[in-house]
Design an enzyme around this catalytic site. Structure first.
Site, PDB file in Angstrom:
ATOM      1  N   TYR A 284       0.659  -1.329  -0.067  1.00  0.00           N
ATOM      2  CA  TYR A 284       0.109  -0.046  -0.020  1.00  0.00           C
ATOM      3  C   TYR A 284       0.886   1.381   0.077  1.00  0.00           C
ATOM      4  O   TYR A 284       0.426   2.041  -0.749  1.00  0.00           O
ATOM      5  CB  TYR A 284      -0.672  -0.040   1.085  1.00  0.00           C
ATOM      6  CG  TYR A 284      -1.939  -1.071   1.385  1.00  0.00           C
ATOM      7  CD1 TYR A 284      -3.316  -0.887   0.999  1.00  0.00           C
ATOM      8  CD2 TYR A 284      -1.617  -2.263   1.976  1.00  0.00           C
ATOM      9  CE1 TYR A 284      -4.189  -1.747   1.214  1.00  0.00           C
ATOM     10  CE2 TYR A 284      -2.641  -3.279   1.861  1.00  0.00           C
ATOM     11  CZ  TYR A 284      -3.671  -3.032   1.503  1.00  0.00           C
ATOM     12  OH  TYR A 284      -4.622  -4.211   1.622  1.00  0.00           O
TER      13      TYR A 284
ATOM     14  N   ASN B 174      -7.720   3.892  -3.735  1.00  0.00           N
ATOM     15  CA  ASN B 174      -8.456   2.840  -2.940  1.00  0.00           C
ATOM     16  C   ASN B 174      -9.361   3.343  -2.031  1.00  0.00           C
ATOM     17  O   ASN B 174      -8.902   4.281  -1.196  1.00  0.00           O
ATOM     18  CB  ASN B 174      -7.152   2.396  -2.001  1.00  0.00           C
ATOM     19  CG  ASN B 174      -7.603   1.274  -1.062  1.00  0.00           C
ATOM     20  OD1 ASN B 174      -7.807   0.164  -1.518  1.00  0.00           O
ATOM     21  ND2 ASN B 174      -7.785   1.800   0.223  1.00  0.00           N
ATOM     22  N   GLU B 175     -10.735   3.020  -2.124  1.00  0.00           N
ATOM     23  CA  GLU B 175     -11.866   3.296  -1.472  1.00  0.00           C
ATOM     24  C   GLU B 175     -11.966   4.745  -1.335  1.00  0.00           C
ATOM     25  O   GLU B 175     -12.355   5.304  -0.319  1.00  0.00           O
ATOM     26  CB  GLU B 175     -11.687   2.879  -0.063  1.00  0.00           C
ATOM     27  CG  GLU B 175     -11.623   1.143   0.101  1.00  0.00           C
ATOM     28  CD  GLU B 175     -11.901   0.534   1.474  1.00  0.00           C
ATOM     29  OE1 GLU B 175     -12.151   1.537   2.492  1.00  0.00           O
ATOM     30  OE2 GLU B 175     -11.828  -0.457   1.650  1.00  0.00           O
TER      31      GLU B 175
ATOM     32  N   ASP C  71     -16.231  -2.158  -0.776  1.00  0.00           N
ATOM     33  CA  ASP C  71     -17.850  -2.884  -1.043  1.00  0.00           C
ATOM     34  C   ASP C  71     -18.952  -2.319  -0.205  1.00  0.00           C
ATOM     35  O   ASP C  71     -19.464  -2.977   0.713  1.00  0.00           O
ATOM     36  CB  ASP C  71     -17.534  -4.367  -0.681  1.00  0.00           C
ATOM     37  CG  ASP C  71     -18.819  -5.421  -0.854  1.00  0.00           C
ATOM     38  OD1 ASP C  71     -19.617  -4.923  -1.876  1.00  0.00           O
ATOM     39  OD2 ASP C  71     -18.685  -6.502  -0.612  1.00  0.00           O
TER      40      ASP C  71
ATOM     41  N   GLU D 297      -8.998  -7.020  -1.152  1.00  0.00           N
ATOM     42  CA  GLU D 297      -8.931  -7.373   0.409  1.00  0.00           C
ATOM     43  C   GLU D 297     -10.202  -8.375   0.590  1.00  0.00           C
ATOM     44  O   GLU D 297     -11.232  -7.983   0.119  1.00  0.00           O
ATOM     45  CB  GLU D 297      -8.864  -6.096   1.104  1.00  0.00           C
ATOM     46  CG  GLU D 297      -7.962  -5.199   1.305  1.00  0.00           C
ATOM     47  CD  GLU D 297      -8.057  -3.992   2.205  1.00  0.00           C
ATOM     48  OE1 GLU D 297      -9.195  -4.074   2.759  1.00  0.00           O
ATOM     49  OE2 GLU D 297      -7.322  -3.150   2.294  1.00  0.00           O
TER      50      GLU D 297
ATOM     51  N   TYR E 156      -6.378 -10.054   3.659  1.00  0.00           N
ATOM     52  CA  TYR E 156      -5.973  -9.047   4.636  1.00  0.00           C
ATOM     53  C   TYR E 156      -5.526  -9.641   5.791  1.00  0.00           C
ATOM     54  O   TYR E 156      -6.807 -10.312   6.478  1.00  0.00           O
ATOM     55  CB  TYR E 156      -7.056  -7.816   4.550  1.00  0.00           C
ATOM     56  CG  TYR E 156      -6.727  -6.787   5.417  1.00  0.00           C
ATOM     57  CD1 TYR E 156      -5.778  -5.635   4.750  1.00  0.00           C
ATOM     58  CD2 TYR E 156      -6.885  -6.398   6.760  1.00  0.00           C
ATOM     59  CE1 TYR E 156      -5.637  -4.577   5.074  1.00  0.00           C
ATOM     60  CE2 TYR E 156      -6.343  -5.278   7.346  1.00  0.00           C
ATOM     61  CZ  TYR E 156      -5.844  -4.406   6.680  1.00  0.00           C
ATOM     62  OH  TYR E 156      -5.384  -3.029   7.177  1.00  0.00           O
TER      63      TYR E 156
END
Length: 494
Positions: free
Chosen positions: A84, A156-157, A199, A264, A296
């Protein structure tokens, strides 16, 4: 001496085990035209402490630690790590070469939680400027020459609720465009660039449609994501396709034109974790749509998702209960069959839909496909490349033995722990490294991972306590690497 020298030379030759994967239709494909399923683990030893700009430290900067962990991950059966938080100014040659020799690919996030390190999920226009974009390009430069660099995540998110969905999409797609244009101009091969989504079902499928559609229906649209992934924690304990909502994911992504996979997974509501979702993820129904997933996470941090525990004083590692359970779940599957599916004729897969606001279902989601122009100075950086320019290359590795002690859950030491160098074109798979470790049947349920009873429980404080059952608006997610704030300023030499 001649034999020893020959073995060392052979190991050095085998340092370039894996060859670059390509995207063909909606799957990753290996050099032998087999569809590649990701068997991954999120790799960020030390969490936030694993990154220290002043000391030139990041998760892939210490060869001795990478040797230790590559051997452990080989035993587990992993073929991919996700990393990351990386410093593009640090040399990663030794670590990249060790993981390459171990048959392990790398999926790399170009963003970080540092100042000017990522796109904000509120008022994203305030963070979309030259210093930030320069940093994303620098990460590409630092890793582009490693054959085992599998892909880059441009975000990411960043979209995780209705509010962010109303602001972020055009900017996130613009960042993807910029990175893909940089790859096209400055890389010798086409390295996939895509997005890792939360998600959150209210915005998940709209995010998928928005990022993977093509302007004018052309698949070579530079702003279109090459891959799409999701961080999903909806399968908890001994669940199933229906209760977890996995069946909805298979249906929702069934017509994907790009590789889709879990960036993840591994809900920890039930501890120790059971990982019964592994059989589903690599089963026939799932693998016709998905390209595997990433568990994860590798090291135990405060959020209690670890497969191993690291003693930061002496860098020794202890395998936790979850490690043995996951290894057992992997061992149940026929990996030659799973990784041996031949790809279909190029161009025979689903075609990307033409970008249109009608693709977007939520009224809160910004379905505007008019993207912001590149910030000032970025066209010059794109044309000339970042400066100073990081560089990386695979190097010969002659020592594969772990310097640090690695222990079983019962405290016994795993002797002669060594990375097993693989032959050309070979990726790691369960059983490749058959180092003797403690039998899982002798590992107590409380060995390193706390225990909960029943098939479900209250979520930990690090996870959003939401249901992943079919029909729910929001599935279980956890923040991917909430690593705290560091100060780093990416200098520009224009």
């Amino acid at each position: 001496m001649l034999i020893q020298s020959t073995l060392i030379a052979l190991s050095a030759t085998l340092a370039a085990a894996v060859k670059p994967l390509t995207v063909k239709n909606q799957f990753f494909v290996d050099p032998n035209d087999n569809i590649f399923q990701i068997v991954g683990v999120a790799y960020q030893p030390g969490g936030s402490a694993g990154y220290n700009a002043a000391l030139g430290k990041d998760p892939l900067s210490d060869g001795d630690i990478c040797r230790r962990d590559a051997a452990i991950l080989q035993i587990l059966g992993v073929n991919t790590i996700r990393v990351y938080n990386l410093n593009p100014d640090v040399n990663h040659d030794e670590c990249a070469s060790i993981f390459n020799a171990a048959g392990i690919y790398m999926i790399l996030d170009v963003n970080s939680p540092q100042v000017a390190g990522s796109l904000q999920n509120y008022n994203p226009w305030e963070s979309y400027y030259d210093t930030y974009v320069n940093r994303t390009f620098a990460v590409v430069e630092a890793f582009k020459n490693y054959d085992n660099t599998l892909a880059f995540f441009s975000g990411n998110e960043v979209i995780n609720d209705a509010s962010s969905a109303g602001q972020v999409p055009p900017y996130m797609r613009a960042v993807t465009r910029d990175i893909k244009n940089y790859v096209a101009k400055h890389c010798d091969r086409k390295i996939p660039v895509g997005y890792s989504a939360a998600d959150v079902r209210d915005v998940l499928f709209d995010s998928f449609e928005y990022f993977t559609c093509a302007e004018d229906g052309k698949s070579d649209d530079p702003s279109r994501a090459d891959i799409f992934a999701l961080n999903s924690y909806s399968w908890c304990g001994d669940s199933d396709m229906q209760k977890s909502g996995y069946v909805d994911l298979v249906e929702g992504f069934s017509n994907t034109s790009v590789p889709v996979f879990y960036s993840e997974y591994g809900c920890n509501e039930v501890k120790p974790r059971m990982f019964t979702e592994v059989g589903a993820i690599y089963g026939e129904d799932f693998s016709t749509v998905f390209s595997g997933g990433i568990v994860y996470e590798y090291t135990e941090e405060e959020n209690s998702y670890g497969l191993v525990s690291v003693n930061t004083k002496d860098q020794s590692v202890t395998l936790l209960k979850d490690f043995y359970t996951l290894k057992d779940q992997f061992a149940k599957l026929d990996w030659k069959k799973i990784q041996g599916v031949k790809s279909a004729k190029d161009g025979s897969g689903p075609k990307p839909p033409k970008c249109d606001s009608k693709l977007i279902q939520s009224k809160d989601f910004d379905g505007n496909f008019t993207l912001p122009a590149m910030p000032p100075n970025v066209p010059k950086i794109l044309a000339n490349g970042v400066s100073p320019k990081p560089s990386g290359k695979l190097i010969e590795v002659t020592n594969f033995k772990s310097k640090y002690t690695v222990k079983n859950a019962d405290g016994s030491v795993i002797s002669d722990l060594t990375v097993k160098p693989l032959s050309n074109d070979e990726s790691n798979s369960p059983g490749t490294n058959d180092a003797k470790i403690q039998s899982s049947s002798s590992v107590s349920s409380s060995s390193g991972n706390s225990t909960t009873s029943g098939s479900s429980s209250e979520a930990t404080s690090d996870a959003k306590n939401t249901s992943g059952a079919a029909g729910s608006a929001v599935a279980m997610t956890v923040p991917a690497m909430a690593m705290g704030a560091f100060a780093i300023f990416a200098g520009l030499a224009l």
